[in-house]
Design an enzyme around this catalytic site. Structure first.
Site, short mmCIF file in Angstrom:
data_model
loop_
_atom_site.label_atom_id
_atom_site.label_comp_id
_atom_site.label_asym_id
_atom_site.label_seq_id
_atom_site.Cartn_x
_atom_site.Cartn_y
_atom_site.Cartn_z
N ASP A 10 0.56 -1.07 -0.13
CA ASP A 10 -0.36 0.46 -0.07
C ASP A 10 1.02 0.92 -0.27
OD1 ASP A 10 -2.03 1.36 0.34
OD2 ASP A 10 -1.48 1.52 2.29
N ASP A 12 0.17 4.84 0.86
CA ASP A 12 -0.10 6.26 2.07
C ASP A 12 0.24 5.20 3.30
OD1 ASP A 12 -0.39 8.27 0.15
OD2 ASP A 12 -2.33 8.14 -0.01
MG MG Z 1 -2.74 3.39 3.58
#
Ligand code: MG
Ligand code: ZN
EC number: 3.1.3.-
Length: 190
Positions: A10, A12
């Protein structure tokens, strides 16, 4: 123990600090989480394939255009390349939740796309995220999913342990302080 060859990340809250307004809208707002570049470099040196799977509804919300998103990813790729790190794919979902797409996590589409593009089997792949939707997407895609406590990770861990994340039990999720710690666990398996 499974030897993982492909790590899907992932973005952020795993690679970079989340921006104050929730979305990174400019390459200058990109700030790597401490220790992440070193962890990625170690994984790259170990021959692990790396890719990214990120929800970026800010595109369809009209907060940034796709071109700007590309410049943010160019910045990310440039910083990474300077440390010998290359991402085999950066997969993003630009849609809003109400568009009902199959790529926006918790749906499995982005992760499946990353798996397919890598040519590496699902059971040699691990997905690392910080959100509830990451855990759900990883489970829906049928791949090992690890949680880091950076970004939204601590809240996700609390929800997980309270049994608040539908379909996922805490004992099935490995939890790490940050990507550095997850990386150490990965490399101990290879
Ligand atoms: Mg995230
Ligand atoms: Zn989508």
């Amino acid at each position: 123990m499974t030897r993982f060859c492909h790590v899907i990340l992932d973005r952020d809250g795993v690679l970079n600090y989340e921006a104050p307004g929730g979305y990174v809208t400019d390459p200058d707002q990109w700030v790597w989480i401490e220790g992440v570049l070193d962890a990625l470099a170690k994984m790259a040196q170990a021959g692990l394939r790396l890719s990214v799977a990120t929800n970026q509804s800010c595109v369809k919300r009209g907060i940034i255009d796709q071109q700007t998103l590309e410049t943010i990813h160019d910045r990310m790729r440039r910083d990474a390349a300077a440390k010998g790190i290359f991402f085999s794919g950066i997969h993003f979902c630009p849609h809003t939740p109400d568009q009902g797409c199959r790529c926006r996590k918790p749906e499995p589409g982005l992760i499946e796309e990353a798996v397919q593009q890598s040519g590496i089997s699902k059971n040699q792949t691990v997905f690392i995220g910080d959100s509830q939707s990451d855990l759900q997407a990883g489970r829906a895609a049928g791949i090992a999913t690890w949680l880091v406590r950076t970004g939204k990770g601590k809240n996700t861990e609390a929800a997980l342990k309270e049994g608040m994340i539908q379909g996922i039990s805490a004992e099935n999720v490995q939890i790490f302080e940050d990507l550095g710690q997850a990386c150490a666990a990965l490399l101990a398996r290879t």
